[in-house]
Structure formats: C-alpha cells, structure tokens
Design a protein around this motif. Structure first.
Motif, PDB file in Angstrom:
ATOM      1  N   LEU A  42      37.166  12.659 101.711  1.00 19.03           N
ATOM      2  CA  LEU A  42      38.168  12.769 102.766  1.00 19.03           C
ATOM      3  C   LEU A  42      39.418  13.538 102.353  1.00 19.03           C
ATOM      4  N   GLY A  43      39.608  13.705 101.038  1.00 24.09           N
ATOM      5  CA  GLY A  43      40.786  14.427 100.560  1.00 24.09           C
ATOM      6  C   GLY A  43      41.974  13.503 100.416  1.00 24.09           C
ATOM      7  N   ASP A  44      43.057  14.050  99.857  1.00 19.87           N
ATOM      8  CA  ASP A  44      44.219  13.212  99.556  1.00 19.87           C
ATOM      9  C   ASP A  44      45.142  13.025 100.748  1.00 19.87           C
ATOM     10  N   ALA A  45      44.977  13.865 101.769  1.00 17.01           N
ATOM     11  CA  ALA A  45      45.928  13.826 102.889  1.00 17.01           C
ATOM     12  C   ALA A  45      45.722  12.612 103.797  1.00 17.01           C
ATOM     13  N   ILE A  46      44.596  11.945 103.641  1.00 19.15           N
ATOM     14  CA  ILE A  46      44.305  10.825 104.551  1.00 19.15           C
ATOM     15  C   ILE A  46      44.822   9.502 103.959  1.00 19.15           C
ATOM     16  N   ARG A  47      45.318   8.604 104.847  1.00 15.19           N
ATOM     17  CA  ARG A  47      45.802   7.314 104.380  1.00 15.19           C
ATOM     18  C   ARG A  47      44.642   6.321 104.441  1.00 15.19           C
ATOM     19  N   ILE A  48      44.424   5.600 103.351  1.00 15.75           N
ATOM     20  CA  ILE A  48      43.357   4.594 103.367  1.00 15.75           C
ATOM     21  C   ILE A  48      43.998   3.208 103.321  1.00 15.75           C
ATOM     22  N   LYS A  49      43.839   2.439 104.396  1.00 15.80           N
ATOM     23  CA  LYS A  49      44.435   1.096 104.464  1.00 15.80           C
ATOM     24  C   LYS A  49      43.348   0.044 104.266  1.00 15.80           C
ATOM     25  N   ILE A  50      43.649  -0.929 103.414  1.00 20.00           N
ATOM     26  CA  ILE A  50      42.674  -2.014 103.221  1.00 20.00           C
ATOM     27  C   ILE A  50      43.183  -3.255 103.952  1.00 20.00           C
ATOM     28  N   GLU A  51      42.329  -3.864 104.727  1.00 21.65           N
ATOM     29  CA  GLU A  51      42.715  -5.087 105.434  1.00 21.65           C
ATOM     30  C   GLU A  51      41.706  -6.171 105.123  1.00 21.65           C
ATOM     31  N   PHE A  52      42.199  -7.327 104.626  1.00 20.27           N
ATOM     32  CA  PHE A  52      41.291  -8.446 104.408  1.00 20.27           C
ATOM     33  C   PHE A  52      41.259  -9.292 105.680  1.00 20.27           C
ATOM     34  N   VAL A  53      40.060  -9.540 106.177  1.00 20.58           N
ATOM     35  CA  VAL A  53      39.955 -10.283 107.440  1.00 20.58           C
ATOM     36  C   VAL A  53      39.001 -11.471 107.269  1.00 20.58           C
ATOM     37  N   GLU A  54      39.079 -12.391 108.210  1.00 23.20           N
ATOM     38  CA  GLU A  54      38.233 -13.598 108.166  1.00 23.20           C
ATOM     39  C   GLU A  54      36.800 -13.276 108.577  1.00 23.20           C
ATOM     40  N   ASP A  55      36.696 -12.394 109.566  1.00 26.46           N
ATOM     41  CA  ASP A  55      35.371 -12.068 110.092  1.00 26.46           C
ATOM     42  C   ASP A  55      35.400 -10.681 110.728  1.00 26.46           C
ATOM     43  N   ILE A  56      34.228 -10.080 110.839  1.00 25.25           N
ATOM     44  CA  ILE A  56      34.119  -8.805 111.546  1.00 25.25           C
ATOM     45  C   ILE A  56      33.127  -9.031 112.679  1.00 25.25           C
ATOM     46  N   PRO A  57      33.586  -8.920 113.923  1.00 27.45           N
ATOM     47  CA  PRO A  57      32.677  -9.246 115.029  1.00 27.45           C
ATOM     48  C   PRO A  57      31.503  -8.273 115.127  1.00 27.45           C
ATOM     49  N   LEU A  58      30.378  -8.775 115.595  1.00 29.49           N
ATOM     50  CA  LEU A  58      29.204  -7.925 115.830  1.00 29.49           C
ATOM     51  C   LEU A  58      29.391  -7.202 117.163  1.00 29.49           C
ATOM     52  N   VAL A 101      40.870   2.763 108.072  1.00 27.11           N
ATOM     53  CA  VAL A 101      41.094   1.351 107.778  1.00 27.11           C
ATOM     54  C   VAL A 101      39.785   0.756 107.256  1.00 27.11           C
ATOM     55  N   ILE A 102      39.865   0.105 106.095  1.00 31.76           N
ATOM     56  CA  ILE A 102      38.676  -0.577 105.578  1.00 31.76           C
ATOM     57  C   ILE A 102      38.907  -2.078 105.723  1.00 31.76           C
ATOM     58  N   LYS A 103      38.114  -2.699 106.589  1.00 36.45           N
ATOM     59  CA  LYS A 103      38.221  -4.147 106.764  1.00 36.45           C
ATOM     60  C   LYS A 103      37.230  -4.817 105.824  1.00 36.45           C
ATOM     61  N   ILE A 104      37.701  -5.863 105.160  1.00 33.26           N
ATOM     62  CA  ILE A 104      36.830  -6.534 104.196  1.00 33.26           C
ATOM     63  C   ILE A 104      36.833  -8.042 104.403  1.00 33.26           C
ATOM     64  N   VAL A 105      35.651  -8.613 104.479  1.00 35.56           N
ATOM     65  CA  VAL A 105      35.517 -10.069 104.425  1.00 35.56           C
ATOM     66  C   VAL A 105      35.125 -10.364 102.981  1.00 35.56           C
ATOM     67  N   LYS A 106      36.022 -11.053 102.254  1.00 34.43           N
ATOM     68  CA  LYS A 106      35.856 -11.160 100.796  1.00 34.43           C
ATOM     69  C   LYS A 106      34.594 -11.903 100.334  1.00 34.43           C
ATOM     70  N   GLY A 107      34.379 -13.078 100.863  1.00 37.08           N
ATOM     71  CA  GLY A 107      33.248 -13.873 100.361  1.00 37.08           C
ATOM     72  C   GLY A 107      33.544 -14.392  98.959  1.00 37.08           C
ATOM     73  N   ARG A 108      32.542 -14.999  98.324  1.00 42.18           N
ATOM     74  CA  ARG A 108      32.785 -15.688  97.044  1.00 42.18           C
ATOM     75  C   ARG A 108      32.773 -14.767  95.830  1.00 42.18           C
ATOM     76  N   HIS A 109      32.075 -13.625  95.947  1.00 48.63           N
ATOM     77  CA  HIS A 109      31.864 -12.791  94.751  1.00 48.63           C
ATOM     78  C   HIS A 109      32.725 -11.531  94.699  1.00 48.63           C
ATOM     79  N   PHE A 110      33.678 -11.446  95.606  1.00 53.94           N
ATOM     80  CA  PHE A 110      34.464 -10.218  95.695  1.00 53.94           C
ATOM     81  C   PHE A 110      35.288  -9.960  94.426  1.00 53.94           C
ATOM     82  N   LYS A 111      35.220  -8.703  93.940  1.00 48.99           N
ATOM     83  CA  LYS A 111      36.033  -8.317  92.780  1.00 48.99           C
ATOM     84  C   LYS A 111      37.002  -7.232  93.228  1.00 48.99           C
ATOM     85  N   LYS A 112      38.263  -7.387  92.853  1.00 57.43           N
ATOM     86  CA  LYS A 112      39.277  -6.448  93.322  1.00 57.43           C
ATOM     87  C   LYS A 112      39.029  -5.033  92.759  1.00 57.43           C
ATOM     88  N   SER A 113      38.474  -4.980  91.543  1.00 53.62           N
ATOM     89  CA  SER A 113      38.242  -3.679  90.894  1.00 53.62           C
ATOM     90  C   SER A 113      37.300  -2.798  91.724  1.00 53.62           C
TER      91      SER A 113
END
Ligand SMILES: [Zn+2]
Length: 448
Positions: free
Chosen positions: A415-431, A390-402
């Motif tokens: 990682l190879g093709d067998a793994i699932r890569i999920k993208i999640e946009f979140v508000e914040d990532i806690p420390l 899972v890739i969590k992303i806090v977009k911010g102002r300059h984020f480009k989808k590409s």
C-alpha cells in the motif's frame, strides 16, 4: 465444421503437423486419473528424481544451492524430501534469472513468458514446450469432466491480452476454422456498443459451453438480463480468476447449467479442476507437486501458501516456487473414484480491490498472505477512504502483539507509506446478512 470430424480428424491432424504432444499427454492423463494412489505417488517420485538430477547437473542456480546446503540429488528421493530445498520466491527468480536457465535450455524449445499483475513484481520465466503441452492436456482433461469435448460448440470469453495476441494471424484463423467450433469474445474492455455486438453474436452462435473469465461473463450476463436475452448452455467453465459463490449462482441461474471452476497459472502445468461429482478440485499431480505451507511447514486441511514444483519445465526448472496464492488442500477421497488429490477451496486471487493513495489497484489476495500467521481470533480489513485502512481485530486467547508489526509491514509493502493503517481491537466482527465472514472490504469506488 462437424464435431466428429474435428475431434477425430482435423484437430489431431493439426496437432500432429505442429509437432505438439498435447493429445498424447491427454491420453496418458486420462488413464492415470484412474490409477490407485500408490501408482500416482510412484510416478511423482520418479519424475521428481529426474527433475532434481537435471537441475543439479544443468542449472547453475540449483547446482550452487545444493552445494551450499550440502545436499546431493540422492537426498531428494520422494515428494516428502522436498522440504529440504528452500522456497523459490518471485524475487529470487528475478535476481537469479540467468542462473535458473538450464545450460542446455535450447533442447527444450523454450518460450519466454511474463505474468503481469495489478501489483507486485512481474514474473519473467521460460517454459519448455513439454510444460505447455502438459498444461493444455491437463486443461482438456479437466474441461472434459464437465462434458465438454473437442469439436464442441463453445464460446471463449477471454480477457488476457497475452493469450489473444495471435488471434488475428492468418495461421490462427485457419486453425480455428478447421479445428474448433468456437466463438471468441475478446473481453478486454466493454463499451455499450461492444456489449450489444458481443451479446448478439453470442445469442446467434448459441453455444453449448462457455469457457470464461468470471468477471467478464458477469458483465455479459448482466447486460443480457437487462435486455431480456435468454441463453441456455450445458456448462460454464471458469478460469484465471477467483470465482465467487455469487458469480457461480448468477451463471447457474442464468444459463440453467452447472459451473466448473478451473485453477492454475500459466507458469506451470499443475492445474486443478472441479470434479463433476463432488465439486472438489482434482490436481493434475502427474505434472508436479502442489504443496501448501504455513510458517514454513506443510499443511493440509487449512489455507496455506502454494508452492509448485512442476516436472516438465527442464528449460527453467522452478522447484518449490511460491506463486502467492492461498488454497486449502484436503485429504478426502472423492466418490468419483479418481485418486487424484484435491483442493477443497481456492482462497487466493480474491479480487476485492483496494486502492493505494497514489491510485494503484491492489487485489485483497495480496493481503491474505500478511494474515497467514495471524495469532488472533478474527480480523477484518476495511478501506474506508483512499488514504486510510482500518484493521479490526478480535484478540482471542492466543493473540501476540508482535504479530501486528509483521502484518503492518507486509501491508505497507503493497500500500505504500502514504496510507494510514489504524488498528482497532473489537469484541466481535459481525457476519454478513448471508452469514459469511468477510475479511476484506473496500469501500473506495474503483475509477474504471
Ligand atoms: Zn472426483
């Protein structure tokens, strides 16, 4: 053997007999560390020009490359001209191996090396004897900043089988007996029995210094703690792996000493060792150029991909070689008075380990490269299950989808093709509870 005799008699004699120049190079390095910046820059430029001339005249790969790019050796007069030469990747080295060998390679006493990794392409190359001598000389100079010296009583806790393969030869045993005051602990694999044996030896030997792989020493310290064994040393020098802050604290608390980290691969003599005064990593710039780049441009003060141009390897010159580490250069001056440039931080070699669907182990340092051109604010990559990232992303102002396509492509490469890569946009990532930002977290247990 007495420390004084080793330092002044047996070790220099052995080196002289072996025809090696390490001590001579060390003498030069110990002088040049106190030179003003301008004099160091001049030395670098002179050595760079000599290397470029040699590469153009004797190395087919560079001769062809210069012709193709319409470059003449005289176009590279200073370190600032290096950008004109394209980056040398591990793939290019593998595909042009023979062409990268100098036509007069034998003159430089070449030694064949290959660097292994937990993943990715292995690098095969030749080093000259001069590179090897300069590599050790730079190591000795850095280690001496910690107070270590020749003849010192030290334990060498080492895990690279390549470095240990000659240890059992008679010649090596004689050399060690006469020229070192060292206890070797081969930290290739631990069992309960081997740990008991090694810790007893370490306790009896009672070293003043320990030179080690951080992860190996962690196992030993944890064992000794559990058994109530206490050892105090004057210094611990860590090398070959990323040293994590918690590891540093563990060693400093357990051994009641300071820890000095040393960074540098075996493919070059460019090393960076922590200064005893400021904790920054002084680079052995007399041996080569360490550049950091982002988006193909040189950067300072922010993490960047490492490019190495080592001056002594005339057997197989590697110019702007990309070693896949990520570090941060700083332009700060150190209060110790050495004008040697510094690394602020070594981000690469991070060994949070991810597991691929087919059971291979991948250190997170490989993924760090995928995020170098990240346009969002924060990210965090979490491996929850063996087949899912899972890739969590806090977009911010300059984020480009590409940006996401590139990241996914690079991660897939490892990682190879067998793994699932999920993208999640979140508000914040806690420390973390210690206030740290963790970029990579693997929750999949390692099966070793
Ligand atoms: Zn310093």
């Amino acid at each position: 053997m007495n420390k004084f005799i080793i330092k002044h008699i047996t070790f220099p004699l052995w080196e002289f007999g072996a025809g090696r120049k390490r001590l001579q190079v060390l003498k030069e390095l110990e002088k040049s560390q106190h030179w003003p910046k301008e004099k160091l820059v001049e030395l670098q430029n002179n050595r760079l020009k000599a290397l470029i001339g040699h590469a153009y005249n004797n190395v087919p790969y560079y001769h062809e490359l210069f012709k193709k790019k319409k470059l003449k050796p005289s176009d590279i007069r200073t370190v600032a001209d290096l950008y004109k030469i394209p980056i040398l990747t591990k793939d290019i080295i593998a595909d042009n191996f023979d062409k990268l060998k100098a036509k007069n390679i034998q003159k430089y006493q070449p030694k064949y090396y290959s660097t292994g990794g937990t993943s990715g392409r292995h690098l095969h190359f030749y080093n000259s004897q001069a590179t090897f001598d300069a590599h050790m000389a730079a190591a000795y100079r850095g280690w001496r900043w910690s107070g270590w010296d020749f003849g010192e009583k030290y334990a060498y806790v080492w895990g690279a089988s390549m470095d240990l393969k000659n240890e059992s030869t008679i010649k090596k045993k004689i050399k060690t007996f006469f020229t070192e005051n060292r206890l070797l602990i081969q930290a290739l694999m631990f069992t309960d029995e081997s740990l008991k044996y090694d810790c007893e030896r370490l306790f009896k030997f009672n070293p003043d210094y320990i030179i080690t792989y951080p992860s190996s020493l962690v196992v030993i310290v944890k064992y000794m703690k559990s058994k109530g064994i206490i050892i105090k040393v004057k210094g611990v020098i860590t090398s070959a792996e990323k040293l994590f802050p918690w590891q540093r604290k563990l060693f400093e608390d357990f051994f009641s000493c300071r820890v000095y980290d040393d960074y540098g691969g075996r493919e070059s003599s460019i090393r960076s060792t922590q200064c005893e005064q400021c904790g920054g990593y002084h680079i052995s710039v007399e041996n080569g150029v360490l550049e950091t780049i982002r988006n193909g441009k040189n950067v300072i003060g922010v993490p960047g991909k490492v490019l190495l141009t080592e001056f002594h390897n005339y057997a197989m010159p590697l110019i702007r070689y990309e070693n896949t580490d990520v570090v941060t250069l700083t332009d700060k001056q150190c209060k110790c008075g050495r004008a040697l440039p510094m690394l602020k931080n070594v981000q690469g070699r991070v060994s949070d380990i991810f597991v691929t669907a087919d059971g291979k182990y991948i250190p997170a340092e490989y993924f760090m490269v995928a995020f170098l051109e990240f346009t969002g604010k924060y990210y965090q990559v979490i491996q929850e299950k063996k087949n899912e990232i899972v890739i969590k992303i806090v977009k911010g102002r300059h984020f480009k989808k590409s940006n996401l396509d590139e990241i996914e492509k690079t991660m897939r490469k490892w990682l190879g093709d067998a793994i699932r890569i999920k993208i999640e946009f979140v508000e914040d990532i806690p420390l973390t509870s210690q206030g740290k930002r963790r970029y990579f977290i693997s929750k999949v247990p390692l099966e070793f």
